[in-house]
Design an enzyme around this catalytic site. Sequence first.
Site, PDB file in Angstrom:
ATOM      1  N   HIS A   2     -31.372   4.095  73.534  1.00  0.00           N
ATOM      2  CA  HIS A   2     -29.986   4.003  74.008  1.00  0.00           C
ATOM      3  C   HIS A   2     -29.786   2.796  74.917  1.00  0.00           C
ATOM      4  O   HIS A   2     -28.935   2.822  75.806  1.00  0.00           O
ATOM      5  CB  HIS A   2     -29.593   5.298  74.746  1.00  0.00           C
ATOM      6  CG  HIS A   2     -29.605   6.510  73.863  1.00  0.00           C
ATOM      7  ND1 HIS A   2     -29.361   7.774  74.339  1.00  0.00           N
ATOM      8  CD2 HIS A   2     -29.813   6.648  72.535  1.00  0.00           C
ATOM      9  CE1 HIS A   2     -29.444   8.653  73.329  1.00  0.00           C
ATOM     10  NE2 HIS A   2     -29.723   7.986  72.234  1.00  0.00           N
TER      11      HIS A   2
HETATM   12  C1  FAD Z   1     -33.963   4.686  66.280  1.00  0.00           C
HETATM   13  C2  FAD Z   1     -32.658   4.943  66.972  1.00  0.00           C
HETATM   14  C3  FAD Z   1     -32.212   6.256  67.140  1.00  0.00           C
HETATM   15  C4  FAD Z   1     -30.998   6.504  67.801  1.00  0.00           C
HETATM   16  N1  FAD Z   1     -30.501   7.772  67.817  1.00  0.00           N
HETATM   17  C5  FAD Z   1     -29.228   7.982  68.250  1.00  0.00           C
HETATM   18  C6  FAD Z   1     -28.595   9.240  68.102  1.00  0.00           C
HETATM   19  O1  FAD Z   1     -29.139  10.187  67.534  1.00  0.00           O
HETATM   20  N2  FAD Z   1     -27.323   9.387  68.596  1.00  0.00           N
HETATM   21  C7  FAD Z   1     -26.675   8.356  69.212  1.00  0.00           C
HETATM   22  O2  FAD Z   1     -25.536   8.568  69.660  1.00  0.00           O
HETATM   23  N3  FAD Z   1     -27.240   7.153  69.346  1.00  0.00           N
HETATM   24  C8  FAD Z   1     -28.483   6.927  68.854  1.00  0.00           C
HETATM   25  N4  FAD Z   1     -29.040   5.685  68.952  1.00  0.00           N
HETATM   26  C9  FAD Z   1     -28.302   4.626  69.664  1.00  0.00           C
HETATM   27  C10 FAD Z   1     -27.116   4.060  68.871  1.00  0.00           C
HETATM   28  O3  FAD Z   1     -27.413   4.039  67.494  1.00  0.00           O
HETATM   29  C11 FAD Z   1     -26.810   2.652  69.398  1.00  0.00           C
HETATM   30  O4  FAD Z   1     -26.575   2.712  70.784  1.00  0.00           O
HETATM   31  C12 FAD Z   1     -25.578   2.039  68.726  1.00  0.00           C
HETATM   32  O5  FAD Z   1     -25.699   2.137  67.331  1.00  0.00           O
HETATM   33  C13 FAD Z   1     -25.421   0.578  69.139  1.00  0.00           C
HETATM   34  O6  FAD Z   1     -24.248   0.053  68.561  1.00  0.00           O
HETATM   35  P1  FAD Z   1     -23.828  -1.479  68.721  1.00  0.00           P
HETATM   36  O7  FAD Z   1     -22.562  -1.653  67.983  1.00  0.00           O
HETATM   37  O8  FAD Z   1     -23.888  -1.845  70.154  1.00  0.00           O
HETATM   38  O9  FAD Z   1     -25.022  -2.303  68.023  1.00  0.00           O
HETATM   39  P2  FAD Z   1     -25.569  -2.179  66.525  1.00  0.00           P
HETATM   40  O10 FAD Z   1     -25.085  -0.980  65.836  1.00  0.00           O
HETATM   41  O11 FAD Z   1     -27.044  -2.377  66.614  1.00  0.00           O
HETATM   42  O12 FAD Z   1     -24.902  -3.416  65.772  1.00  0.00           O
HETATM   43  C14 FAD Z   1     -25.253  -4.755  65.962  1.00  0.00           C
HETATM   44  C15 FAD Z   1     -25.190  -5.453  64.602  1.00  0.00           C
HETATM   45  O13 FAD Z   1     -25.158  -6.853  64.799  1.00  0.00           O
HETATM   46  C16 FAD Z   1     -25.996  -7.478  63.857  1.00  0.00           C
HETATM   47  N5  FAD Z   1     -26.393  -8.776  64.424  1.00  0.00           N
HETATM   48  C17 FAD Z   1     -27.127  -9.006  65.535  1.00  0.00           C
HETATM   49  N6  FAD Z   1     -27.265 -10.326  65.744  1.00  0.00           N
HETATM   50  C18 FAD Z   1     -26.593 -10.953  64.735  1.00  0.00           C
HETATM   51  C19 FAD Z   1     -26.377 -12.324  64.399  1.00  0.00           C
HETATM   52  N7  FAD Z   1     -26.890 -13.325  65.143  1.00  0.00           N
HETATM   53  N8  FAD Z   1     -25.644 -12.614  63.286  1.00  0.00           N
HETATM   54  C20 FAD Z   1     -25.125 -11.621  62.520  1.00  0.00           C
HETATM   55  N9  FAD Z   1     -25.310 -10.309  62.799  1.00  0.00           N
HETATM   56  C21 FAD Z   1     -26.025  -9.984  63.898  1.00  0.00           C
HETATM   57  C22 FAD Z   1     -27.143  -6.493  63.686  1.00  0.00           C
HETATM   58  O14 FAD Z   1     -27.844  -6.707  62.484  1.00  0.00           O
HETATM   59  C23 FAD Z   1     -26.397  -5.156  63.732  1.00  0.00           C
HETATM   60  O15 FAD Z   1     -25.959  -4.749  62.459  1.00  0.00           O
HETATM   61  C24 FAD Z   1     -30.247   5.408  68.322  1.00  0.00           C
HETATM   62  C25 FAD Z   1     -30.692   4.102  68.150  1.00  0.00           C
HETATM   63  C26 FAD Z   1     -31.877   3.855  67.464  1.00  0.00           C
HETATM   64  C27 FAD Z   1     -32.317   2.429  67.283  1.00  0.00           C
END
Ligand code: FAD
Length: 556
Positions: free
Chosen positions: A493
């Site tokens: 997280h």
């Molecule tokens: C293994 C795991 C288990 C988890 N379990 C849970 C759960 O059960 N419940 C829950 O609520 N949360 C859970 N989480 C946490 C939750 O999934 C994350 O906090 C959330 O998905 C983050 O969202 P975000 O939009 O910030 O980033 P992300 O969803 O990671 O999105 C970022 C995106 O940007 C892309 N990106 C990055 N850099 C670049 C670039 N330079 N050019 C183009 N694209 C790029 C990446 O490929 C990615 O697709 C878990 C996380 C993980 C890793």
Amino acid sequence: MARPIVSCLRLFSLLMFFGAVVSNDRLPPLQPPQQDPSYLKFMFNAIELPSEDYYDYIIVGGGTAGCPLAATLSHKYKVLVLERGGVAYGEPNLMNREGFLTTLMEADAFVSPAQAFTSEDGVPNARGRVLGGSSAINAGFYSRADPEFYHKSGVHWDLKVVNQSYEWVERAIVFRPELKNWQSAIRDGLLEAGVDPYNGFSLDHLVGTKIGGSTFDKTGKRHTAADLLRYAKPSNIKVAVYATVERVLLASSSAREGSRQSAIGVVYRDRHGRYHHAMVRKQGEVILSAGAIGSPQLLLLSGIGPRPYLSSWGIPVAHHLPHVGQYLYDNPRNGISIVTPIPLEHSLIQVVGITESGAYIEAASNVIPFTSPPHSIFIRTPSAPLYLPVATLMEKIIGPLSCGSLRLASTDVRVSPIVRFNYFQNRVDLERCVNGTRKIGDVLRSRSLKDFKFRNWFGDHDFRFVGPALPVDQSNQHQMEDFCRRTVSTIWHYHGGCVVGKVVDGDFRVLGIDGLRVVDGSAIGVSPGTNPQATILMLGRYVGLKIIRERKKIHK
Ligand SMILES: Cc1cc2nc3c(=O)[nH]c(=O)nc-3n(C[C@H](O)[C@H](O)[C@H](O)COP(=O)(O)OP(=O)(O)OC[C@H]3O[C@@H](n4cnc5c(N)ncnc54)[C@H](O)[C@@H]3O)c2cc1C
Ligand SMILES: *[C@@H]1O[C@H](CO)[C@@H](O)[C@H](O)[C@H]1NC(C)=O
Ligand SMILES: *[C@@H]1O[C@H](CO)[C@@H](O)[C@H](O)[C@H]1NC(C)=O
């Protein structure tokens, strides 16, 4: 912390989530034939896109926040999503609950859909590199933010729109899980341990014990942020995969208050290494939704960050913003795993105990093939492994208060930055962990868990632990603190790095730069509720609606 080789650590950390190692031998359950998702119609491999094109909104990262944001904005504006990874659709390990651990075990630094990284604290970690982002590799638990979150996050939330945004997400991708023996026992055990009242099934953050939502449906099929693209207006959106953004293009605009920088587009590279420019139209914006590691990294690579630091890398400074990459947090996870004498369902998190002493309690279970040596998990051996039911009970602390930072490992965007989280540097975090760990002890002593014990040689009943057991004397503060530090792992997280009030304002605009926002987990300085994905999905929809409303007002 001693540093054995990274792969061993990764294995150990997953071991603490499930007890051991999975192999590929078990195929996912058969699924009824599925219709292709409608977003495939407007999805492109980046190599197919022109070397220069114009859009109203360019969204960097097709992840948990990026997809709902793009779908929303496409109703009024021309939108481009740039995602560095591929598609999860059709990949059995990504699309099914049973593939959760395999996906994490197969994580590498450069190509896998789960990108492996290890913090300087020595804790192995992962982030999504696929359309849907981390929502395509996570454990699927879904629970809205705690009510205090809206007051302490530095944003003037319109709570009506917040609720509407959650509902929009929930209609499409959130399901009520069906509890089987381990999750039911944990629910009952939490209640016996005094984590009450029982709140039944609820998506709200309520003190006590509840069943939360899940992004896995009844058949165990995963739903992700990418599914929300079905809400998009197809004629107004392009989603490019294998499009790695290298930096934001900035130009000075002589605004009223003098010369300001403004985002005019991005440079991205396709899989053939070819460069493309995506440029914003008048009044358009670049929005970074690249996650807590990706968004601060891109700001730094674009020359937005602490001046002396950028200069030390030879990056031309476009705007001095001292807190980019600072205030980066990760909630520590601690707990135990046991082998059980009775069969177990496969469950990721379904039940949560929301205590008032600084910790949340969650659980998972699996049937795990023990193969030896552990590295043979990547090889299909003809000899059947020994299948053992393994169950896990863990706690996550609220906050955390301890914070770390991110710095570049390279000016090549494909190389993951170096991060440090400083787990338990703040004593309050340690106290919360001790409280949560004691609660785990209470649950283990509850009558509800007695079926999960083995009879020992003396006729007594005991748990059989995989990995460390809790200290015998749980009133011993020193031993409990030692347990917390010794067994620290991540619940994935991590958040922050572009925090509201430090790097972006309350509307998620990058301070001092026009036409540039950061909308994802990096803007959040405190973990929302028990698990963050509900809030981050909501955030994408919410900011999309806000932007549409803002622009309507300007035109009136
Ligand atoms: C293994 C795991 C288990 C988890 N379990 C849970 C759960 O059960 N419940 C829950 O609520 N949360 C859970 N989480 C946490 C939750 O999934 C994350 O906090 C959330 O998905 C983050 O969202 P975000 O939009 O910030 O980033 P992300 O969803 O990671 O999105 C970022 C995106 O940007 C892309 N990106 C990055 N850099 C670049 C670039 N330079 N050019 C183009 N694209 C790029 C990446 O490929 C990615 O697709 C878990 C996380 C993980 C890793
Ligand atoms: C939003 O939803 C929460 C929980 O479901 C509810 O308690 C709250 O009153 C709602 N707020 C508004 C403004 O609708
Ligand atoms: C730990 O639990 C005790 C007892 O419930 C409580 O008084 C204390 O405030 C908790 N500590 C933290 C940091 O929340």
